[in-house]
Design a protein around this motif. Structure first.
Motif, PDB file in Angstrom:
ATOM      1  N   ASN A  91       0.827  -1.046   0.124  1.00 57.36           N
ATOM      2  CA  ASN A  91      -0.033  -0.061  -0.053  1.00 57.36           C
ATOM      3  C   ASN A  91       0.938   1.110   0.042  1.00 57.36           C
ATOM      4  N   ALA A  92       2.137   1.123   0.186  1.00 60.92           N
ATOM      5  CA  ALA A  92       3.110   2.319   0.052  1.00 60.92           C
ATOM      6  C   ALA A  92       3.295   2.818  -1.346  1.00 60.92           C
ATOM      7  N   LEU A  93       3.605   4.201  -1.313  1.00 55.49           N
ATOM      8  CA  LEU A  93       4.079   4.985  -2.684  1.00 55.49           C
ATOM      9  C   LEU A  93       4.840   3.946  -3.313  1.00 55.49           C
ATOM     10  N   LYS A  94       4.478   3.874  -4.831  1.00 56.54           N
ATOM     11  CA  LYS A  94       5.247   2.936  -5.728  1.00 56.54           C
ATOM     12  C   LYS A  94       5.772   3.968  -6.694  1.00 56.54           C
ATOM     13  N   SER A 125      -2.006   5.779  -4.574  1.00 57.81           N
ATOM     14  CA  SER A 125      -3.316   5.669  -4.943  1.00 57.81           C
ATOM     15  C   SER A 125      -4.243   5.046  -3.816  1.00 57.81           C
ATOM     16  N   TYR A 126      -3.446   4.376  -3.030  1.00 60.53           N
ATOM     17  CA  TYR A 126      -4.303   3.387  -1.841  1.00 60.53           C
ATOM     18  C   TYR A 126      -5.018   4.231  -1.005  1.00 60.53           C
ATOM     19  N   ASN A 127      -4.763   5.267  -0.400  1.00 58.57           N
ATOM     20  CA  ASN A 127      -5.638   6.201   0.052  1.00 58.57           C
ATOM     21  C   ASN A 127      -4.837   7.376   0.218  1.00 58.57           C
ATOM     22  N   SER A 128      -5.385   8.291   1.291  1.00 59.31           N
ATOM     23  CA  SER A 128      -4.660   9.813   1.362  1.00 59.31           C
ATOM     24  C   SER A 128      -4.870  10.488   2.566  1.00 59.31           C
ATOM     25  N   ASN A 129      -4.081  11.005   3.231  1.00 60.13           N
ATOM     26  CA  ASN A 129      -4.116  11.913   4.227  1.00 60.13           C
ATOM     27  C   ASN A 129      -3.062  13.091   3.891  1.00 60.13           C
ATOM     28  N   ILE A 167      -2.354  14.055 -10.118  1.00 60.29           N
ATOM     29  CA  ILE A 167      -3.666  13.833 -10.525  1.00 60.29           C
ATOM     30  C   ILE A 167      -4.329  13.368  -9.070  1.00 60.29           C
ATOM     31  N   THR A 168      -5.406  14.144  -8.766  1.00 58.65           N
ATOM     32  CA  THR A 168      -6.139  13.891  -7.460  1.00 58.65           C
ATOM     33  C   THR A 168      -7.323  14.106  -7.358  1.00 58.65           C
ATOM     34  N   ARG A 169      -8.017  13.448  -6.435  1.00 61.44           N
ATOM     35  CA  ARG A 169      -9.686  13.876  -6.218  1.00 61.44           C
ATOM     36  C   ARG A 169      -9.868  14.685  -4.980  1.00 61.44           C
ATOM     37  N   GLY A 170      -8.480  14.771  -4.179  1.00 63.09           N
ATOM     38  CA  GLY A 170      -8.498  15.431  -2.981  1.00 63.09           C
ATOM     39  C   GLY A 170      -8.733  14.612  -1.863  1.00 63.09           C
ATOM     40  N   ILE A 171      -8.605  15.171  -0.422  1.00 58.79           N
ATOM     41  CA  ILE A 171      -8.901  14.104   0.648  1.00 58.79           C
ATOM     42  C   ILE A 171     -10.167  14.168   1.154  1.00 58.79           C
ATOM     43  N   ALA A 207       7.622  12.535 -18.335  1.00 62.73           N
ATOM     44  CA  ALA A 207       7.071  13.163 -17.260  1.00 62.73           C
ATOM     45  C   ALA A 207       6.882  12.358 -16.099  1.00 62.73           C
ATOM     46  N   VAL A 208       6.550  13.019 -14.820  1.00 62.96           N
ATOM     47  CA  VAL A 208       6.479  12.416 -13.760  1.00 62.96           C
ATOM     48  C   VAL A 208       4.993  12.378 -13.191  1.00 62.96           C
ATOM     49  N   ILE A 209       4.290  11.543 -12.846  1.00 58.91           N
ATOM     50  CA  ILE A 209       2.799  11.941 -12.832  1.00 58.91           C
ATOM     51  C   ILE A 209       2.650  11.291 -11.156  1.00 58.91           C
ATOM     52  N   LEU A 210       2.260  12.022 -10.355  1.00 56.43           N
ATOM     53  CA  LEU A 210       1.884  11.489  -8.949  1.00 56.43           C
ATOM     54  C   LEU A 210       0.305  11.252  -8.988  1.00 56.43           C
ATOM     55  N   LEU A 211      -0.211  10.108  -8.904  1.00 54.79           N
ATOM     56  CA  LEU A 211      -1.485   9.598  -8.242  1.00 54.79           C
ATOM     57  C   LEU A 211      -1.613   9.549  -7.165  1.00 54.79           C
ATOM     58  N   GLU A 212      -2.428  10.720  -6.666  1.00 59.05           N
ATOM     59  CA  GLU A 212      -2.801  10.716  -5.334  1.00 59.05           C
ATOM     60  C   GLU A 212      -4.251  10.449  -4.777  1.00 59.05           C
ATOM     61  N   ASN A 213      -4.370   9.356  -4.018  1.00 58.17           N
ATOM     62  CA  ASN A 213      -5.786   9.189  -3.648  1.00 58.17           C
ATOM     63  C   ASN A 213      -6.499   8.178  -4.457  1.00 58.17           C
ATOM     64  N   ARG A 214      -7.607   7.535  -4.240  1.00 59.82           N
ATOM     65  CA  ARG A 214      -8.399   6.469  -5.193  1.00 59.82           C
ATOM     66  C   ARG A 214      -8.199   7.014  -6.536  1.00 59.82           C
ATOM     67  N   MET A 215      -8.227   6.081  -7.406  1.00 58.52           N
ATOM     68  CA  MET A 215      -8.174   6.419  -8.851  1.00 58.52           C
ATOM     69  C   MET A 215      -9.428   5.567  -9.442  1.00 58.52           C
ATOM     70  N   PRO A 216      -9.875   5.917 -10.697  1.00 61.49           N
ATOM     71  CA  PRO A 216     -11.073   5.217 -11.236  1.00 61.49           C
ATOM     72  C   PRO A 216     -10.334   3.922 -11.744  1.00 61.49           C
ATOM     73  N   GLN A 217     -11.362   2.835 -11.673  1.00 60.08           N
ATOM     74  CA  GLN A 217     -10.856   1.461 -11.953  1.00 60.08           C
ATOM     75  C   GLN A 217     -10.159   1.328 -13.560  1.00 60.08           C
ATOM     76  N   ILE A 218     -10.504   2.071 -14.229  1.00 55.61           N
ATOM     77  CA  ILE A 218      -9.942   1.984 -15.710  1.00 55.61           C
ATOM     78  C   ILE A 218      -8.559   2.552 -15.735  1.00 55.61           C
ATOM     79  N   VAL A 219      -8.228   3.680 -14.817  1.00 57.29           N
ATOM     80  CA  VAL A 219      -6.962   4.063 -14.698  1.00 57.29           C
ATOM     81  C   VAL A 219      -6.032   3.080 -13.846  1.00 57.29           C
ATOM     82  N   LYS A 220      -6.580   2.607 -12.679  1.00 56.71           N
ATOM     83  CA  LYS A 220      -5.870   1.426 -11.841  1.00 56.71           C
ATOM     84  C   LYS A 220      -5.374   0.303 -13.159  1.00 56.71           C
TER      85      LYS A 220
END
Length: 391
Positions: free
Chosen positions: A255-258, A271-275, A298-302, A371-384
């Protein structure tokens, strides 16, 4: 009226079932005289600390842990009833809570001897109502520990420090700030291809010792998850050489940042979760890449930050603007405070994209870019699925 009565009856039935499972689980554990229980709670870092600690202790002991993110009284009770604990030395239990009293209830079931409090932050503030209520809930683990038990917590965090003097058991602390005199201080962190090298200063019973540790962990926050594990292992009899040897087999939790290669681009997958604190650490990881890379968040926020939500998202927006070229917001909830935080000072481009197919298309176009892309917090299934298939 009929619906209200029905709901009330269902709640009674549900509570009866939970109480029944809890009683059965408690009785089962009470018969296991040689099994020692370690409880872990906190606003964040629970699962990672559980995984790291279990790996570390497994070098010397037989360890069983609650799986994945099972951390409620009913989930833990069911796991206990389904598990054969024969020959195990330690049971590591992750404890979650959405209201005061829930952690104490879990403690009543598992009777922890060692308790780890990772951190206290506004995570789930909307459910608890105040940071003080969160603190009360998390402290239930430490207050429950027996006089001969051990409490371990984060001295950098003021809410974790505040009531340590009231505990009846031995207390050990960890941190990165020397001013709070932690028993485990980590300094001089350097990230290598193999993992982070750091200096572990252990200060116990007036005796100070420095040990250089090579880990297989990446990202600074995993060192904060490692620290309580080092203190626990030391308390349970690991010497320095055993600690170093055990660390050779401790890897970053799933679940750690990869850090993942995605064509020409690099994905920082958080994208496991966020705080709030974890988000800030992830943003800081973008600074490790040169200006040759386009940096994108790329994020939905917290979620569940309650009345502090706008303020925290504004602050995070400002930190994104300082390091990123582009912010892509994928849900409507926190668009305004994030945009306000980004402002205009650093010319960070802000995109809102709530259409998941368009978002996927946007990400796929970055595949052949530097590019470096940070995916932060849950992502849509198609992105996963895209990330899993192509990294």
């Amino acid at each position: 009226v009929t619906i209200t009565i029905l709901v009330h009856l269902l709640n009674i039935a549900s509570q009866f079932a939970k109480d029944h499972f809890a009683r059965m689980a408690r009785k089962k554990l009470q018969k296991l005289k040689n099994l020692r229980v370690i409880g872990i709670t906190g606003s964040y870092g629970k699962t990672s600390t559980k995984e790291i600690l279990s790996q570390l202790l497994s070098h010397k002991f037989k360890v069983v842990k609650t799986p994945k993110n099972i951390n409620t009284d009913i989930g833990i009770s069911r796991f206990i009833l389904q598990t054969n604990f024969k020959d195990y030395d330690f049971f590591v239990v992750e404890m979650g809570a959405y209201k005061i009293g829930e952690i104490e209830r879990i403690c009543d079931i598992v009777k922890p001897e060692i308790g780890i409090l990772t951190a206290i932050s506004p995570q789930h503030l909307s459910l608890f109502g105040s940071i003080e209520n969160i603190q009360t809930a998390k402290y239930e683990l430490l207050r429950y520990l027996p006089k001969k038990g051990l409490a371990i917590t984060n001295s950098d965090n003021k809410y974790c420090r505040e009531f340590l003097g009231e505990l009846k058991c031995k207390v050990l602390t960890f941190g990165l700030e020397e001013e709070f005199k932690p028993n485990c201080l980590i300094e001089d962190m350097k990230e290598t291809e193999e993992g982070i090298i750091c200096k572990f200063t252990r200060n116990l019973d007036g005796q100070k010792m420095d040990i250089e540790l090579q880990t297989k962990l990446f990202c600074d926050y995993n060192i904060s998850n490692l620290q309580p594990s080092l203190l626990t292992a030391n308390y349970l009899g690991f010497d320095n050489e055993e600690m170093k040897e055990a660390l050779k087999h401790v890897v970053s939790p799933d679940n750690a940042l990869k850090i993942q290669k995605y064509g020409e681009a690099i994905i920082l997958n958080d994208s496991y979760n966020s705080n709030p604190d974890g988000f800030r650490v992830a943003i800081n990881n973008l600074t490790k890449y040169s200006h040759q890379y386009k940096k994108i968040v790329i994020t939905r926020g917290i979620l569940e930050l309650g009345e502090l939500s706008d303020e925290i998202h504004e602050q995070i927006g400002g930190e994104i603007a300082f390091v990123a070229d582009e912010l892509v917001i994928i849900a409507p909830d926190f668009v305004e405070p994030l945009k306000k935080g980004v402002g205009t000072k650093y010319q960070t481009n802000v995109i809102t994209e709530f259409n998941y197919k368009e978002l996927l298309n946007y990400i796929q176009k970055l595949k052949n870019q530097k590019a470096v892309i940070l995916l932060e917090n849950r992502m849509p299934q198609i992105v996963k699925e895209e990330v899993e298939k192509n990294t």
